[in-house]
Design an enzyme around this catalytic site. Structure first.
Site, short mmCIF file in Angstrom:
data_model
loop_
_atom_site.label_atom_id
_atom_site.label_comp_id
_atom_site.label_asym_id
_atom_site.label_seq_id
_atom_site.Cartn_x
_atom_site.Cartn_y
_atom_site.Cartn_z
N ARG A 1 -27.81 -11.27 0.28
CA ARG A 1 -28.03 -10.18 -0.69
C ARG A 1 -29.02 -10.61 -1.77
O ARG A 1 -29.85 -9.82 -2.20
CB ARG A 1 -26.70 -9.74 -1.30
CG ARG A 1 -25.91 -8.88 -0.32
CD ARG A 1 -24.45 -8.84 -0.66
NE ARG A 1 -24.20 -8.17 -1.91
CZ ARG A 1 -23.15 -8.42 -2.70
NH1 ARG A 1 -22.28 -9.34 -2.35
NH2 ARG A 1 -22.98 -7.76 -3.80
N ARG B 1 -15.39 -12.13 -8.17
CA ARG B 1 -15.19 -10.67 -8.22
C ARG B 1 -14.12 -10.21 -7.24
O ARG B 1 -14.11 -10.58 -6.08
CB ARG B 1 -16.52 -9.98 -7.90
CG ARG B 1 -16.42 -8.49 -7.89
CD ARG B 1 -17.74 -7.86 -8.12
NE ARG B 1 -18.61 -7.92 -6.95
CZ ARG B 1 -19.81 -7.36 -6.91
NH1 ARG B 1 -20.29 -6.74 -7.97
NH2 ARG B 1 -20.53 -7.44 -5.83
N ARG C 1 -33.31 0.91 -4.67
CA ARG C 1 -33.29 -0.50 -4.32
C ARG C 1 -34.56 -0.91 -3.60
O ARG C 1 -34.73 -2.08 -3.28
CB ARG C 1 -32.11 -0.75 -3.39
CG ARG C 1 -30.97 -1.57 -3.98
CD ARG C 1 -29.95 -1.74 -2.88
NE ARG C 1 -28.92 -2.69 -3.15
CZ ARG C 1 -27.77 -2.41 -3.77
NH1 ARG C 1 -27.57 -1.22 -4.25
NH2 ARG C 1 -26.87 -3.35 -3.90
N LYS D 1 -24.09 -4.35 -13.41
CA LYS D 1 -24.56 -2.96 -13.41
C LYS D 1 -23.40 -1.97 -13.33
O LYS D 1 -23.38 -0.98 -14.05
CB LYS D 1 -25.47 -2.69 -12.20
CG LYS D 1 -26.78 -3.42 -12.21
CD LYS D 1 -27.65 -2.95 -11.06
CE LYS D 1 -27.00 -3.10 -9.70
NZ LYS D 1 -27.01 -4.48 -9.17
N ARG E 1 -14.36 -8.64 -2.04
CA ARG E 1 -15.16 -7.69 -1.28
C ARG E 1 -15.73 -8.39 -0.06
O ARG E 1 -16.12 -9.54 -0.12
CB ARG E 1 -16.31 -7.20 -2.17
CG ARG E 1 -16.32 -5.71 -2.34
CD ARG E 1 -17.31 -5.30 -3.37
NE ARG E 1 -18.67 -5.47 -2.92
CZ ARG E 1 -19.72 -5.04 -3.62
NH1 ARG E 1 -19.54 -4.46 -4.77
NH2 ARG E 1 -20.94 -5.20 -3.16
#
Ligand code: ADP
Length: 219
Positions: free
Chosen positions: A161, A121, A84, A9, A150
Site C-alpha cells: 500500500r 490499528r 487516489r 485521514k 484489518r
C-alpha cells in the site's frame, strides 16, 4: 483530504464532517461495506483490496459520482480515500463544475510513524469502525463488537500500500499544490492539534463554506 495510509485521514475527515454537518464520503468504507454485504461489486473488489492494490478508476469514479449526487452532499462533503490517482482527480474536477472550489488538505506524516500506527490499528468486526489502538476491553466503543486487525494492515500488504501510494497517489500533491486552495498539514501531532490546524485551514481557505477533499475513505 490527502495523505498516506495511516496519516489519520479517516479520523480527521470524520471530525470535519461532524463539525460542519456534512457527510464524510470514505471510499474505503463504501468498499468494505460492499464486501461485508456480499454485493456483486464487493465480490469483485475483495481480492484487490486484500492485496493492497487499487480498485479500478472507472468503478471508483462511478461510486463517487453517485454518492456526491445525493441530496445530503449538496452543501458540501469530506472526501476520504478519493481521489487516489490523477485520473480520479481529473474526474472529480469535472464533477465539481459549478460548485465551490475543492479545498485540498494533504496530511503529512513520516513513514516510520505510519508503519507504527498501522501495526496498532484495529477495526470492529461488526460495524467496521476504526478503534484507536486495542482498548482494554477489546470491544468497539460504538456497538460493542469484537475488535480485529484489518485484513490489509499486515506487514506485506502494508508495504504494498505504501508503494502504491508513492506511485499512484503522491503525484496528486503535484496535481493540486499550485492551487490557491491547497494546504499541507503536519499530521505528526496529537489528533486534536491536527484537527485544529485543519479547521483553521478550512476556515481560511473556504470562509467556512466548503467542499473538503480527504484522500482515502467514503460512505
Ligand atoms: P487507508 O485509509 O488505509 O489508506 P482505505 O480504507 O481508504 O485505506 O482503502 C482501503 C482499500 O480500498 C485500498 O487499499 C484500495 O484497495 C481500496 N480503495 C479505496 N479507495 C480507493 C480509490 N479511490 N481508488 C482505488 N481503490 C480504492
Amino acid at each position: 483530504m490527502l495523505g498516506p495510509p495511516g496519516a489519520g485521514k479517516g479520523t480527521q475527515a470524520e471530525r470535519v464532517a461532524r463539525a460542519r454537518g456534512i457527510p464524510r464520503v470514505s471510499t474505503g468504507d463504501i468498499l468494505r461495506e460492499a464486501v461485508h454485504d456480499g454485493t456483486v461489486m464487493g465480490g469483485n473488489v475483495k481480492a484487490i483490496m486484500d492485496r493492497g492494490e487499487l480498485v479500478g478508476d472507472d468503478v471508483m469514479i462511478g461510486i463517487v459520482t453517485e454518492r456526491l449526487s445525493r441530496p445530503d452532499a449538496e452543501l458540501g462533503f469530506v472526501l476520504d480515500g478519493f481521489p487516489r490517482t490523477v485520473a480520479q482527480a481529473s474526474a472529480l474536477d469535472t464533477l465539481m463544475a459549478g460548485r465551490d472550489p475543492l479545498i485540498v488538505l494533504d496530511i503529512v506524516v513520516p513513514e516510520s510513524e505510519l508503519a507504527r500506527r498501522l501495526g496498532m490499528r484495529m477495526i470492529c468486526e461488526d460495524c467496521g469502525v476504526n478503534a484507536d489502538g486495542p482498548t482494554p476491553v477489546g470491544r468497539c466503543i460504538r456497538c460493542g463488537g469484537r475488535l480485529m486487525q484489518r485484513a490489509d494492515d499486515n506487514t506485506l500488504v502494508m508495504l504494498e500500500r505504501f508503494k502504491i501510494y508513492q506511485r499512484a497517489t503522491k503525484p496528486l500533491v503535484d496535481f493540486y499544490h499550485a492551487r490557491p486552495t491547497f494546504r499541507s498539514i503536519n499530521g505528526a501531532q496529537t489528533a486534536d492539534s491536527v484537527a485544529a490546524d485543519l479547521a483553521a485551514a478550512i476556515e481560511a481557505l473556504g470562509n467556512g463554506k466548503v467542499n473538503a477533499v480527504s484522500g482515502g475513505n467514503a460512505r
